[in-house]
Design a protein around this motif. Structure first.
Motif, PDB file in Angstrom:
ATOM      1  N   THR A 228       1.006  -1.105  -0.121  1.00  0.00           N
ATOM      2  CA  THR A 228      -0.216   0.400  -0.325  1.00  0.00           C
ATOM      3  C   THR A 228       0.845   0.982   0.267  1.00  0.00           C
ATOM      4  OG1 THR A 228      -1.225  -1.257   1.528  1.00  0.00           O
ATOM      5  CG2 THR A 228      -1.913   0.594   1.117  1.00  0.00           C
ATOM      6  N   VAL A 229       1.870   0.921   0.440  1.00  0.00           N
ATOM      7  CA  VAL A 229       2.845   2.714   0.596  1.00  0.00           C
ATOM      8  C   VAL A 229       3.423   3.050  -0.939  1.00  0.00           C
ATOM      9  CG1 VAL A 229       4.696   3.048   1.736  1.00  0.00           C
ATOM     10  CG2 VAL A 229       2.898   1.635   3.322  1.00  0.00           C
ATOM     11  N   ARG A 231       2.146   1.462  -3.225  1.00  0.00           N
ATOM     12  CA  ARG A 231       0.648   2.569  -4.618  1.00  0.00           C
ATOM     13  C   ARG A 231       0.707   4.202  -3.958  1.00  0.00           C
ATOM     14  NH1 ARG A 231      -2.151  -2.388  -2.964  1.00  0.00           N
ATOM     15  NH2 ARG A 231      -1.814  -3.747  -5.522  1.00  0.00           N
ATOM     16  N   SER A 232       0.804   4.403  -2.760  1.00  0.00           N
ATOM     17  CA  SER A 232       0.449   6.096  -2.180  1.00  0.00           C
ATOM     18  C   SER A 232       1.878   6.630  -2.756  1.00  0.00           C
ATOM     19  CB  SER A 232       0.673   5.471  -0.455  1.00  0.00           C
ATOM     20  OG  SER A 232       2.124   5.822   0.074  1.00  0.00           O
ATOM     21  N   LYS A 233       3.416   5.523  -2.889  1.00  0.00           N
ATOM     22  CA  LYS A 233       3.937   6.928  -3.677  1.00  0.00           C
ATOM     23  C   LYS A 233       3.625   7.707  -5.324  1.00  0.00           C
ATOM     24  CE  LYS A 233       7.617   4.157  -2.080  1.00  0.00           C
ATOM     25  NZ  LYS A 233       8.330   3.537  -2.033  1.00  0.00           N
ATOM     26  N   GLY A 234       2.765   6.474  -5.904  1.00  0.00           N
ATOM     27  CA  GLY A 234       2.380   6.919  -7.123  1.00  0.00           C
ATOM     28  C   GLY A 234       2.965   6.260  -8.515  1.00  0.00           C
ATOM     29  N   LEU A 235       3.316   5.027  -7.814  1.00  0.00           N
ATOM     30  CA  LEU A 235       4.208   3.971  -8.852  1.00  0.00           C
ATOM     31  C   LEU A 235       2.767   3.309  -9.265  1.00  0.00           C
ATOM     32  CD1 LEU A 235       6.649   2.333  -6.191  1.00  0.00           C
ATOM     33  CD2 LEU A 235       7.086   3.820  -8.209  1.00  0.00           C
TER      34      LEU A 235
END
Lengths: 333, 348
Positions: A228-229, A231-235
């Protein structure tokens, strides 16, 4: 890392010694030996036995001496002369008999693994992100069918249909024309046109297995917060999957790589016999049947050694991939 | 409802959530994790969101990030984000995050760049097999036009900003080589690397010990003060709210029940639930004077998430329950005074 590799290699030495001992004991377990059997068979058929020749062989392999002397003679010949002894059954040195059989088995193992991995790793990843969908169930079903059908049966079915429909004889690794030829480029090419059949048949069972492992470890990893982390970076979703859960989920597979060769030899024997392949497994099987002790012992020793070397390489690869192993940390994360 | 916020001009708004509904359609029934939330964050403001476990505060945060785990879905509402232009002036264009396709390009441009998030568990927020530096530079390389060595410089500078000791060495360390506090610093650095306008912090100190918690809270306040950043701070800890937030939103069962500034929450709470929460904090003087032996708790339990209550969702536990009123009609969010809103029939 260097320290780790050195430690790991050092630990192999006692294992190798143990392995040679076990290999030797296994070939000594059945009562009698090939030589006595052979002499008895000759005597029974009323033929003359060359006493001098028997004497010479007995001496050379210390067959008349106690067990530990026999072992020492055997292992000394291997270590210092590189000689694995004489195959009584083939009437040739074991080294000659084993050489290309082992190479073929190795090639078969590598190709099968390459096939299994290229098919099942992507499928495993895909079904893990599509858990409980139609595709997931479909691949699960195909996988279990592959797992449940014995390889030799599959081999026979393939042989039958390829002969019945296409008139092809898929048994053996070479066309009859190349069977007894020495190695050449043409023979190698000929082999490549045929080797895919055993690769496919041997691979199908493994494919289902790897899909299941990949799916299960991926499902474990996908639930972790670092995904989730990421994903939260915008990858992008693909980058998230490849750089995070897959990087970790692949590790159990890497560690299983070391046992490839034993797996092909023990698991594939029946398939290889059915398909009439000139591989190590088949030779080992025959050697064991006829008490060809030096051939069988050498095989067991070689396969065991290769398994140990394989798991050494797998461990090194794993250490390169996973810093927790490299730094000797076993912390639960 | 938003424009009446204490004197906040609309140009200062950063995030406006309107009637957000995030539901989970499960076999057992629909869980309305977020059920009509209105929430505003202005620029350079720290907003605290408080509530018990399961009140929907984390799911509100995940809805803003659009990282709701399936089968959760935003079924209604708007998440208007005033996306600033690159010149870093106050001019902005407004996008509705709720309308984006999941994982779309536009969404990923905002994620980790203009809005980023710090999660609860620093132990599991980082991948164990990649270096701290790699995991930080990833976001920088994605959102900024820099090369690898520039990204490395930015990452080390950010690590220094979050007061990571020896940032250059830590850059090449793996997460398991760091302590919990250092890991949370690394996670915060990761979130701050692209200098976001909004930082969502979902209980970032829950898993840490009290000393480390105090350090991290100090750090977050400092970082917020020195950059033009707003923070949406999610916690169940009212003490942390008192320390961090300017505005406070109290949530209960997916709804905002009270919304006001931090002083009013503590000195002039209106909603019975807010009062209950405050009451459950033991007071030092009571303890010293042996006045109280037991902790005060709010009566009853949070109802099953599948249950849909008629009327006010707090009525079964409410000390001020008015039969015939509270179990009949659902209360609306009422504006009591400037910047103080409450969802309760006591004030209608």
């Amino acid at each position: 890392m260097t320290v780790y590799i050195i430690q790991r290699v050092m630990r192999m030495i006692p294992l190798l010694f143990l392995l040679s001992l076990i290999a030797f004991l296994i070939i000594q377990l059945p009562p009698g030996d090939y030589l006595t059997e052979h002499i008895n068979a000759l005597r029974a058929s009323g033929r003359d036995v060359d006493e001098a020749e028997v004497e010479r062989l007995m001496k050379q392999y210390a067959l008349d001496r106690p067990m530990h002397v026999q072992y020492l003679t055997w292992i000394q010949n291997i270590l210092f002369k590189g000689s694995f002894g004489q195959s009584f059954q083939w009437g040739r040195p074991v080294n000659e008999v084993i050489g290309d059989k082992m190479a073929l088995t190795f090639l078969l193992a590598i190709l099968t693994t390459a096939f299994v991995w290229t098919v099942s790793v992507p499928i495993g990843i895909y079904v893990s992100v599509r858990q409980y969908t139609f595709t997931d169930y479909l691949f699960t079903m195909i996988g279990f069918v592959g797992l449940a059908v014995p390889g030799f049966l599959l081999a026979m079915v393939v042989m039958y249909f390829s002969f019945a429909w296409f008139g092809l004889k898929v048994g053996g690794l070479f066309s009859p024309a190349f069977e007894l030829e020495p190695w050449s480029i043409a023979k190698f090419q000929n082999m490549l046109t045929r080797i895919w059949v055993p690769v496919l048949i041997l691979g199908i069972g493994g494919t289902a297995h790897i899909i299941r492992i990949m799916r299960a470890t991926m499902l474990d990893e996908l639930r972790k917060q670092y995904v989730t982390v990421a994903r939260s970076k915008g990858l992008s979703e693909f980058a998230v999957l490849m750089n995070y859960p897959v990087r970790i989920a692949i590790n159990p597979l890497i560690s299983s790589l070391g046992f490839l060769l034993p797996w092909i030899i023990s698991g594939g024997t029946v398939v290889e016999i059915v398909l009439n392949l000139p591989t190590a497994a088949v030779v080992l099987y025959r050697a064991l049947l006829s008490q060809d002790m030096f051939l069988a012992g050498s095989f067991i020793l070689l396969v065991g050694t290769l398994a140990l070397v394989g798991s050494l390489l797998a461990d090194i690869a794993l250490a390169a991939l996973d810093p927790r192993i490299r730094f000797g940390s076993v912390e639960e994360m | 409802m938003a424009s009446e916020q204490n004197g906040a001009g609309p140009q200062e708004a950063l995030l406006e959530i309107r009637d957000l509904k995030t539901h989970f359609a499960l076999e057992e029934g629909t869980v309305r994790a977020v059920d009509g939330v209105d929430l505003d964050v202005r620029r350079r403001q720290v907003v605290g969101v408080v509530g018990e476990s399961g009140c929907g505060k984390s799911m509100t945060a995940m809805s803003i990030m659009r990282l709701i785990p399936p089968p959760g879905q935003i079924v209604d509402g708007e998440i208007r984000f005033h996306r600033p232009f690159d010149d870093r002036s106050d001019a902005s264009d407004i996008v509705d995050i709720a309308q984006f396709e999941s994982n779309s390009r536009e969404l990923r441009d905002i994620r980790g760049n203009q809005i980023s998030m710090v999660f609860q568990e620093p132990m599991t927020a980082l991948s164990p097999v990649r270096t701290v530096g790699k995991q930080i530079t990833e976001a920088i390389l994605l959102h900024q036009e820099v090369n690898k060595s520039e990204a490395r410089d930015i990452a080390i500078e950010t690590l220094a900003r979050v007061k990571m000791p020896n940032p250059e060495q830590r850059f090449d360390d793996y997460p398991f080589q760091l302590s919990g506090g250092m890991r949370q610093r690394a996670v915060i650095a990761m979130a701050l690397a692209c200098r976001p306008q909004l930082l969502i912090a979902d209980e970032p100190t829950t898993a840490l010990d009290v000393t480390t918690e105090a350090q991290i809270l100090d750090l977050m306040r400092e970082l917020q003060a020195e950059s033009d950043m707003s923070i949406l701070y999610i916690t169940h800890n009212l003490g942390v709210v008192a320390e961090m937030a300017e505005d406070v939103v109290v949530m209960y069962l997916g709804k905002v029940v009270e919304r006001t500034d931090v002083d009013s929450i503590f000195y002039n709470p209106k909603h019975p639930y807010t009062r209950g929460l405050l009451n459950s904090i033991p007071r030092l003087e009571d303890v010293l004077q042996d006045k109280r032996e037991k902790l005060n708790a709010i009566e009853g339990m949070v109802p099953s998430p599948y249950q849909r209550l008629q009327g006010c969702s707090f009525h079964p536990r409410c000390p001020d329950f008015m039969p015939g009123v509270c179990d009949e009609a659902e209360p609306q969010l009422i504006q009591l005074e400037e910047g103080h809103a409450v969802r309760c029939h006591l004030y209608t």
